[in-house]
Write an enzyme that holds these catalytic residues in place. Sequence first.
Site, PDB file in Angstrom:
ATOM      1  N   HIS A 149       4.212  -0.396   5.959  1.00  0.00           N
ATOM      2  CA  HIS A 149       4.999  -1.400   5.948  1.00  0.00           C
ATOM      3  C   HIS A 149       5.726  -1.617   4.672  1.00  0.00           C
ATOM      4  O   HIS A 149       4.862  -1.408   3.660  1.00  0.00           O
ATOM      5  CB  HIS A 149       4.962  -2.754   6.701  1.00  0.00           C
ATOM      6  CG  HIS A 149       3.769  -3.329   6.261  1.00  0.00           C
ATOM      7  ND1 HIS A 149       3.830  -4.363   5.097  1.00  0.00           N
ATOM      8  CD2 HIS A 149       2.389  -3.522   6.462  1.00  0.00           C
ATOM      9  CE1 HIS A 149       2.630  -4.749   4.800  1.00  0.00           C
ATOM     10  NE2 HIS A 149       1.614  -4.268   5.589  1.00  0.00           N
ATOM     11  N   CYS A 164      -3.885  -2.250   5.214  1.00  0.00           N
ATOM     12  CA  CYS A 164      -2.358  -1.560   5.482  1.00  0.00           C
ATOM     13  C   CYS A 164      -2.055  -0.646   4.401  1.00  0.00           C
ATOM     14  O   CYS A 164      -2.512  -0.864   3.047  1.00  0.00           O
ATOM     15  CB  CYS A 164      -1.450  -2.511   5.886  1.00  0.00           C
ATOM     16  SG  CYS A 164      -1.606  -3.093   7.396  1.00  0.00           S
TER      17      CYS A 164
END
Length: 189
Positions: A149, A164
Amino acid sequence: MSSRLSIRFILAASLLAGAVTSCTTRSPAPPPKAQRTLYEWHDDHGPGEVKVRINLTSQRAFYTRGDRPIGWSFVATGKEGHGTPTGTYSITEKVVDKYSNAYGWIEDEFGNVVNGDAKPSTPVPPGCVYVPAPMPYWMRLTNYGIGMHAGVIPEPGEPASHGCIRLPKPLAPILHDAVVIGTPVIIER
């Protein structure tokens, strides 16, 4: 004759004063600070599927379409204690406007962050609020919350996330549009 001499003296003094002040004018502003290139993208939109390869050692991602390189970027993966797992994955979910259900921060009524590394279970002081971390242009890789992201890459080449893969903010929407459910992502050392 003395009035001519005093006029010449005044003119000479004013010229000299102008010359001195012109030499002492403010110095030019320093040149703007160089910006580090965080990514390059050259997708030809030709045949073949997009593939993503992430190198945890260099904190870089490499993007191909078919066998052709179409770009690279710095990434920020999991810092110590929150490592990003190696392996072969595929994108299983794409969400443009996602928020974390595991991490965020606590801010006071004026928007000042009082705890920058909070979880939903962290006690919230009176007058404060828990804010879940935004994860724009989310691309899920695991069923336990690891994905790619848009995010801050504070020190290119260094891990910084809770696991992440953070992408440069300008690149994230471009990559989000280029990939599909099933796009392969390889994470290696």
